[in-house]
Scaffold this active site. Sequence first.
Site, PDB file in Angstrom:
ATOM      1  N   SER A  30       1.956  -6.459   7.287  1.00 23.93           N
ATOM      2  CA  SER A  30       0.528  -6.377   7.622  1.00 23.93           C
ATOM      3  C   SER A  30      -0.306  -7.025   6.525  1.00 23.93           C
ATOM      4  O   SER A  30      -1.304  -7.710   6.798  1.00 23.93           O
ATOM      5  CB  SER A  30       0.108  -4.914   7.759  1.00 23.93           C
ATOM      6  OG  SER A  30       0.837  -4.286   8.774  1.00 23.93           O
TER       7      SER A  30
ATOM      8  N   ASP B 259      -2.403  -1.731  10.992  1.00 19.27           N
ATOM      9  CA  ASP B 259      -2.644  -1.641   9.541  1.00 19.27           C
ATOM     10  C   ASP B 259      -3.270  -2.894   8.948  1.00 19.27           C
ATOM     11  O   ASP B 259      -3.605  -2.907   7.762  1.00 19.27           O
ATOM     12  CB  ASP B 259      -1.306  -1.442   8.803  1.00 19.27           C
ATOM     13  CG  ASP B 259      -0.882   0.010   8.773  1.00 19.27           C
ATOM     14  OD1 ASP B 259      -1.657   0.868   9.219  1.00 19.27           O
ATOM     15  OD2 ASP B 259       0.234   0.266   8.295  1.00 19.27           O
TER      16      ASP B 259
ATOM     17  N   GLY C 295       3.662  -1.600   4.092  1.00 12.89           N
ATOM     18  CA  GLY C 295       2.693  -2.483   4.736  1.00 12.89           C
ATOM     19  C   GLY C 295       2.826  -3.964   4.405  1.00 12.89           C
ATOM     20  O   GLY C 295       1.879  -4.724   4.599  1.00 12.89           O
ATOM     21  N   GLY C 296       3.996  -4.391   3.949  1.00  9.36           N
ATOM     22  CA  GLY C 296       4.157  -5.793   3.516  1.00  9.36           C
ATOM     23  C   GLY C 296       3.794  -6.809   4.585  1.00  9.36           C
ATOM     24  O   GLY C 296       3.011  -7.732   4.318  1.00  9.36           O
TER      25      GLY C 296
ATOM     26  N   LYS D 132       0.841  -1.214   0.000  1.00  5.12           N
ATOM     27  CA  LYS D 132       0.000   0.000   0.000  1.00  5.12           C
ATOM     28  C   LYS D 132       0.865   1.249   0.000  1.00  5.12           C
ATOM     29  O   LYS D 132       2.049   1.215   0.364  1.00  5.12           O
ATOM     30  CB  LYS D 132      -0.932   0.043   1.219  1.00  5.12           C
ATOM     31  CG  LYS D 132      -0.265  -0.039   2.601  1.00  5.12           C
ATOM     32  CD  LYS D 132       0.160   1.259   3.223  1.00  5.12           C
ATOM     33  CE  LYS D 132       0.717   1.069   4.635  1.00  5.12           C
ATOM     34  NZ  LYS D 132       1.581   2.133   5.114  1.00  5.12           N
TER      35      LYS D 132
ATOM     36  N   SER E 276       9.381  -0.852   5.162  1.00  5.46           N
ATOM     37  CA  SER E 276       9.598   0.291   4.269  1.00  5.46           C
ATOM     38  C   SER E 276       8.478   1.310   4.339  1.00  5.46           C
ATOM     39  O   SER E 276       8.582   2.387   3.764  1.00  5.46           O
ATOM     40  CB  SER E 276       9.713  -0.209   2.827  1.00  5.46           C
ATOM     41  OG  SER E 276       8.467  -0.761   2.412  1.00  5.46           O
ATOM     42  N   GLY E 277       7.348   0.947   4.998  1.00  3.98           N
ATOM     43  CA  GLY E 277       6.176   1.826   4.991  1.00  3.98           C
ATOM     44  C   GLY E 277       5.147   1.406   3.962  1.00  3.98           C
ATOM     45  O   GLY E 277       4.129   2.066   3.779  1.00  3.98           O
TER      46      GLY E 277
END
Length: 281
Positions: A99, A132, A96-97, A9, A93-94
């Site tokens: 989650s 998330d 969302g992998g 995302k 990395s931000g």
Amino acid sequence: MLTVRAYAKVNLTLEVLGKRADGYHQIASVMQTIDLSDELTFTISDEINLRCNVPALETDTNLALRAASLLKERTGYSGGVDIFLKKNIPVASGMGGGSSDAAATLKALGRLWELDLGNEELQPLASSLGSDVSFFLFGGTAIAEGRGEIVYELPPMPTVHLVLLAPPLEIPDKTATMYGRLTPEHFTKGEASLSLQHCLEDGKEPDAKLLFNVFEGVAFDLFPSLEVYRRAMLEAGADWVRLTGSGPALYTFVASRVEALALAEKLREGGYEPYVATTGG
Ligand code: C5P
């Protein structure tokens, strides 16, 4: 056996409204899945095991593994599953992998273990795995509120092409550290997310001016070389650059796939490893 994709995302907006009594922060965030994805394969087994193409991720804290264990515990399912995780989304990395892997695991095992559970039943499990995770039960375009676990679907955003960079910059306990750096001056009232929500409800492609990420106020201090990556994207031709989640991944929109590939090629020539993606997933 069942194979599914877990999509990454970007946060189109990410606002923090304030700090809560439980230590979490109240947020408003418009989130969007993109077609960069991990792949998870599930095979029914007696116990729960996880293998990953990145061996360092084969730990007890892996969110896919934790999701499987939690689902077994909560439903009393007697068997297990062998999970193979093929990681493509850059870790921490931000994007969302982890989650997304957790949400994909809950949904896939609901089917494989024939538990007949919908998103409504899976949501409490998702939110206990991470703030998330609930968003990824839905994917697409959605607004997240509360600590992130309250999710309202929005009309799908018109398809947009993106170029992303995930700088290999690490800090311990990244998300908690980033939230911990925020002060009341960073807090907003959710207007950015509301404006973007209205734009999407009108079926329009979001103007870059509507995008916002609170963590840009602290990320460039915490990741000193992040600015180098941001500049590289601008110098390669990006009109603007935004952070996703608590970073350090950066993204921009471009007008077409041809432009995305050209921008990515320029970044590669500079020694960077960009990702080309479209919204969807
Ligand atoms: O929910 P998750 O496990 O992803 O959160 C990791 C950490 O990030 C939390 O322990 C908390 O310190 C911080 N956080 C927060 N407010 C949120 C989400 C996360 O302060 N809305």
